[in-house]
Scaffold this active site. Sequence first.
Site, mmCIF file in Angstrom:
data_model
loop_
_atom_site.group_PDB
_atom_site.id
_atom_site.type_symbol
_atom_site.label_atom_id
_atom_site.label_comp_id
_atom_site.label_asym_id
_atom_site.label_seq_id
_atom_site.Cartn_x
_atom_site.Cartn_y
_atom_site.Cartn_z
ATOM 1 N N GLY A 1 -8.288 8.198 -12.999
ATOM 2 C CA GLY A 1 -7.126 7.785 -13.804
ATOM 3 C C GLY A 1 -5.996 7.279 -12.909
ATOM 4 N N GLU B 1 -9.954 1.141 -3.098
ATOM 5 C CA GLU B 1 -9.715 1.250 -4.550
ATOM 6 C C GLU B 1 -10.889 0.707 -5.360
ATOM 7 N N SER C 1 0.839 -1.206 0.000
ATOM 8 C CA SER C 1 0.000 0.000 0.000
ATOM 9 C C SER C 1 0.872 1.253 0.000
ATOM 10 N N PHE D 1 -25.104 2.104 -11.065
ATOM 11 C CA PHE D 1 -24.505 2.685 -9.854
ATOM 12 C C PHE D 1 -25.526 3.442 -9.015
ATOM 13 N N PRO E 1 -15.684 11.225 4.657
ATOM 14 C CA PRO E 1 -16.492 10.436 5.592
ATOM 15 C C PRO E 1 -17.826 9.984 4.973
ATOM 16 N N MET F 1 -6.620 -24.082 7.832
ATOM 17 C CA MET F 1 -5.741 -25.258 7.765
ATOM 18 C C MET F 1 -4.669 -25.239 8.856
HETATM 19 P P1 TGC Z 1 -18.202 8.233 -14.482
HETATM 20 O O1 TGC Z 1 -19.223 9.208 -15.008
HETATM 21 O O2 TGC Z 1 -18.286 6.813 -14.845
HETATM 22 O O3 TGC Z 1 -16.727 8.766 -14.904
HETATM 23 C C1 TGC Z 1 -16.310 10.086 -14.732
HETATM 24 C C2 TGC Z 1 -15.133 10.314 -15.673
HETATM 25 O O4 TGC Z 1 -14.041 9.462 -15.270
HETATM 26 C C3 TGC Z 1 -13.708 8.540 -16.340
HETATM 27 N N1 TGC Z 1 -13.391 7.253 -15.688
HETATM 28 C C4 TGC Z 1 -12.160 6.771 -15.551
HETATM 29 N N2 TGC Z 1 -10.979 7.208 -15.977
HETATM 30 C C5 TGC Z 1 -9.894 6.466 -15.681
HETATM 31 N N3 TGC Z 1 -9.949 5.338 -14.968
HETATM 32 C C6 TGC Z 1 -11.114 4.873 -14.497
HETATM 33 N N4 TGC Z 1 -11.147 3.751 -13.764
HETATM 34 C C7 TGC Z 1 -12.293 5.583 -14.786
HETATM 35 N N5 TGC Z 1 -13.610 5.406 -14.485
HETATM 36 C C8 TGC Z 1 -14.269 6.437 -15.045
HETATM 37 C C9 TGC Z 1 -14.919 8.511 -17.221
HETATM 38 O O5 TGC Z 1 -14.579 8.153 -18.539
HETATM 39 C C10 TGC Z 1 -15.404 9.943 -17.126
HETATM 40 O O6 TGC Z 1 -14.539 10.761 -17.898
HETATM 41 P P2 TGC Z 1 -15.067 12.070 -18.681
HETATM 42 O O7 TGC Z 1 -13.850 12.632 -19.323
HETATM 43 O O8 TGC Z 1 -16.107 11.562 -19.631
HETATM 44 O O9 TGC Z 1 -15.660 12.956 -17.637
HETATM 45 O O10 TGC Z 1 -18.137 8.431 -12.917
HETATM 46 P P3 TGC Z 1 -19.181 8.040 -11.784
HETATM 47 O O11 TGC Z 1 -19.340 9.227 -10.889
HETATM 48 O O12 TGC Z 1 -20.422 7.416 -12.390
HETATM 49 O O13 TGC Z 1 -18.395 6.962 -10.931
HETATM 50 C C11 TGC Z 1 -18.074 5.734 -11.415
HETATM 51 C C12 TGC Z 1 -17.473 4.835 -10.281
HETATM 52 C C13 TGC Z 1 -18.516 4.479 -9.243
HETATM 53 C C14 TGC Z 1 -16.984 3.582 -10.976
HETATM 54 C C15 TGC Z 1 -16.306 5.577 -9.610
HETATM 55 O O14 TGC Z 1 -16.735 6.666 -8.891
HETATM 56 C C16 TGC Z 1 -15.480 4.672 -8.710
HETATM 57 O O15 TGC Z 1 -14.565 4.023 -9.172
HETATM 58 N N6 TGC Z 1 -15.771 4.617 -7.361
HETATM 59 C C17 TGC Z 1 -14.932 3.921 -6.421
HETATM 60 C C18 TGC Z 1 -14.140 4.920 -5.633
HETATM 61 C C19 TGC Z 1 -12.777 4.425 -5.300
HETATM 62 O O16 TGC Z 1 -12.240 3.483 -5.859
HETATM 63 N N7 TGC Z 1 -12.113 5.096 -4.348
HETATM 64 C C20 TGC Z 1 -10.762 4.786 -4.046
HETATM 65 C C21 TGC Z 1 -10.155 5.855 -3.167
HETATM 66 S S1 TGC Z 1 -8.372 5.781 -3.083
HETATM 67 C C22 TGC Z 1 -8.025 4.392 -2.246
HETATM 68 O O17 TGC Z 1 -8.832 3.604 -1.883
HETATM 69 C C23 TGC Z 1 -6.587 4.190 -1.991
HETATM 70 S S2 TGC Z 1 -6.163 2.795 -1.086
HETATM 71 C C24 TGC Z 1 -4.534 2.888 -1.406
HETATM 72 C C25 TGC Z 1 -3.667 1.912 -0.741
HETATM 73 O O18 TGC Z 1 -3.464 2.000 0.484
HETATM 74 O O19 TGC Z 1 -3.104 1.070 -1.489
HETATM 75 P P1 FAD Z 2 -19.313 2.707 0.973
HETATM 76 O O1 FAD Z 2 -19.149 3.381 -0.335
HETATM 77 O O2 FAD Z 2 -20.217 3.335 1.970
HETATM 78 O O3 FAD Z 2 -19.782 1.204 0.712
HETATM 79 C C1 FAD Z 2 -20.326 0.374 1.751
HETATM 80 C C2 FAD Z 2 -20.922 -0.879 1.103
HETATM 81 O O4 FAD Z 2 -21.956 -0.501 0.172
HETATM 82 C C3 FAD Z 2 -19.906 -1.689 0.288
HETATM 83 O O5 FAD Z 2 -20.194 -3.051 0.395
HETATM 84 C C4 FAD Z 2 -20.158 -1.217 -1.141
HETATM 85 O O6 FAD Z 2 -19.774 -2.190 -2.102
HETATM 86 C C5 FAD Z 2 -21.677 -1.036 -1.114
HETATM 87 N N1 FAD Z 2 -22.107 -0.086 -2.150
HETATM 88 C C6 FAD Z 2 -21.761 1.221 -2.320
HETATM 89 N N2 FAD Z 2 -22.356 1.737 -3.407
HETATM 90 C C7 FAD Z 2 -23.098 0.735 -3.953
HETATM 91 C C8 FAD Z 2 -23.927 0.636 -5.108
HETATM 92 N N3 FAD Z 2 -24.101 1.674 -5.941
HETATM 93 N N4 FAD Z 2 -24.532 -0.554 -5.373
HETATM 94 C C9 FAD Z 2 -24.313 -1.623 -4.565
HETATM 95 N N5 FAD Z 2 -23.542 -1.597 -3.443
HETATM 96 C C10 FAD Z 2 -22.929 -0.431 -3.159
HETATM 97 N N6 FAD Z 2 -9.257 6.439 0.239
HETATM 98 C C11 FAD Z 2 -8.484 7.441 -0.271
HETATM 99 O O7 FAD Z 2 -8.975 8.392 -0.878
HETATM 100 N N7 FAD Z 2 -7.121 7.407 -0.092
HETATM 101 C C12 FAD Z 2 -6.499 6.403 0.584
HETATM 102 O O8 FAD Z 2 -5.271 6.402 0.689
HETATM 103 C C13 FAD Z 2 -7.312 5.354 1.129
HETATM 104 N N8 FAD Z 2 -6.727 4.367 1.869
HETATM 105 C C14 FAD Z 2 -7.523 3.464 2.523
HETATM 106 C C15 FAD Z 2 -6.950 2.557 3.419
HETATM 107 C C16 FAD Z 2 -7.747 1.658 4.121
HETATM 108 C C17 FAD Z 2 -7.131 0.747 5.132
HETATM 109 C C18 FAD Z 2 -9.141 1.609 3.871
HETATM 110 C C19 FAD Z 2 -10.006 0.604 4.579
HETATM 111 C C20 FAD Z 2 -9.719 2.492 2.976
HETATM 112 C C21 FAD Z 2 -8.918 3.444 2.327
HETATM 113 N N9 FAD Z 2 -9.492 4.415 1.472
HETATM 114 C C22 FAD Z 2 -8.715 5.413 0.922
HETATM 115 C C23 FAD Z 2 -10.954 4.500 1.347
HETATM 116 C C24 FAD Z 2 -11.553 3.486 0.396
HETATM 117 O O9 FAD Z 2 -11.275 3.778 -0.932
HETATM 118 C C25 FAD Z 2 -13.066 3.453 0.653
HETATM 119 O O10 FAD Z 2 -13.254 2.840 1.896
HETATM 120 C C26 FAD Z 2 -13.839 2.709 -0.443
HETATM 121 O O11 FAD Z 2 -13.809 3.434 -1.646
HETATM 122 C C27 FAD Z 2 -15.297 2.418 -0.049
HETATM 123 O O12 FAD Z 2 -15.930 3.553 0.450
HETATM 124 P P2 FAD Z 2 -16.719 3.498 1.869
HETATM 125 O O13 FAD Z 2 -15.810 2.930 2.873
HETATM 126 O O14 FAD Z 2 -17.276 4.848 2.102
HETATM 127 O O15 FAD Z 2 -17.868 2.452 1.645
#
Ligand code: TGC
Ligand code: FAD
Length: 388
Positions: A241, A367, A95, A387, A138, A341
């Site tokens: 991205g 992610e 990570s 979504f 949050p 196991m």
């Molecule tokens: P949507 O309308 O689908 O897209 C908006 C714009 O973004 C483009 N796009 C992407 N581009 C690059 N990579 C992707 N994976 C992309 N997905 C979408 C899309 O083409 C569009 O572009 P444009 O130019 O037309 O505007 O967006 P939406 O609001 O409907 O959301 C789609 C959804 C739900 C899939 C997206 O919001 C999502 O992926 N949600 C999950 C959030 C998430 O993954 N959060 C992670 C936070 S960081 C983290 O967890 C770090 S942990 C790190 C560690 O410790 O290792």
């Molecule tokens: P929620 O979005 O509230 O989801 C809760 C549940 O509802 C899940 O089961 C989900 O799948 C479900 N759900 C949500 N939407 C839908 C839908 N449309 N349909 C069906 N089911 C749905 N974020 C950063 O920005 N930067 C970081 O560095 C980072 N590091 C992290 C490190 C750790 C240890 C953890 C645990 C998280 C980290 N995150 C980070 C946050 C992480 O990306 C979010 O926790 C994740 O994106 C999910 O968001 P949430 O926790 O608010 O859950």
Amino acid sequence: MSAFQELDYYAIDSLYTEEERMARDTVRSLVDKEIMPTIGKHFDEGTFPKELVPKFGELGLLGPSLTGYGCSGMSPTAYGLICQELERGDSGIRSFCSVQGSLCMYPIWAYGSEEQKNKYLPGMAAGTIIGCFGLTEPDHGSDPGGMLTKAVKTDKGYLLNGTKRWITNGSIADIAIVWAKLEGKVRGFIVPTDSKGFTAQDIKGKWSLRASFTSELIMEDCEIAEDAILPEVSGLRGPLGCLTQARFGIAFGAVGAMQACYDEALHYVRDRPQFGKPLASFQLVQQKLADMVTEITKAQLLNLQLGRLKEAGTMRPQHVSLAKRNNCFQAREIARTARDMLGANGVTVDYHCGRHMLNIESIFTYEGTHDIHTLVIGNDVTGISAFS
Ligand code: TGC
Ligand code: FAD
């Protein structure tokens, strides 16, 4: 200590380039020597081995597939294999490197000005500048588009207000890549963590990713300079991205966790007798091993082709979703099975599979949760977004 022997049932090693094998083997040795001996203690005490960061820099593990500015310019597959080996050690270590390289260096490299690249990337590649990535809030995790963090233009630069939660490396970072809405559009900002109005607080009580700091970032009238904005991107595609880059590494990393759990379970059942013979001689135990070997081999092949698509420039974010979703799911199953196991021994930090099992709960969620990637693939094949 002899080097870790990876399961390679289909001779996949022969499909990697020399450079890819070398990168993997270098990290394998680092993990064996510097991570395995102390990781249980770090997990137990909730600490991150920050002293290793300069070493990661020296070995070119920070932003390894980026080019120029002190980065190593390795192939995406080499980057994936680095993640795989790091996560064999611990998901928290992988990570750290994912956040630094894919979530903080990548946006500067892809969306930054020349001045920003020269100012930050060489230090970040060397590990002297640590980054964190603030997207989640949050009340906005899976739907980052709903974020409330706001940027307002002032005479001197920008004023940021908002809270980011669950931010890896938050409390040890020198800079935060913060995503905020400026006049309603998502923009990225490079925020020095010593900026006025910026604070980071660790989240306590985590039972997952304990060898990694996870923080809350609070910005209250946080003042940043005019040149802090990433000029080359606006909209949600900026942070998404970056996530595509990081999710690629996580898909490989999950295989590392699977490998560690399989290896530990295999050795354990060979050595441990019950009912007068080794556990490995029972059919039910062999079935568990056969399932693990099958899923690890499938995930290795998935990753290899994902890497080759990325190298060819034909990889789509949806391809990454499939691999992230599958591999994290299978890693979760394998870690739980391995823990079972090992019986009671499996619940202690003296063995590794219980720690991996707990870590993978975070990997499964961050992610993009498993469900979100399900919907990404569903959207891709049907053309219908489910979504909201
Ligand atoms: P949507 O309308 O689908 O897209 C908006 C714009 O973004 C483009 N796009 C992407 N581009 C690059 N990579 C992707 N994976 C992309 N997905 C979408 C899309 O083409 C569009 O572009 P444009 O130019 O037309 O505007 O967006 P939406 O609001 O409907 O959301 C789609 C959804 C739900 C899939 C997206 O919001 C999502 O992926 N949600 C999950 C959030 C998430 O993954 N959060 C992670 C936070 S960081 C983290 O967890 C770090 S942990 C790190 C560690 O410790 O290792
Ligand atoms: P929620 O979005 O509230 O989801 C809760 C549940 O509802 C899940 O089961 C989900 O799948 C479900 N759900 C949500 N939407 C839908 C839908 N449309 N349909 C069906 N089911 C749905 N974020 C950063 O920005 N930067 C970081 O560095 C980072 N590091 C992290 C490190 C750790 C240890 C953890 C645990 C998280 C980290 N995150 C980070 C946050 C992480 O990306 C979010 O926790 C994740 O994106 C999910 O968001 P949430 O926790 O608010 O859950």
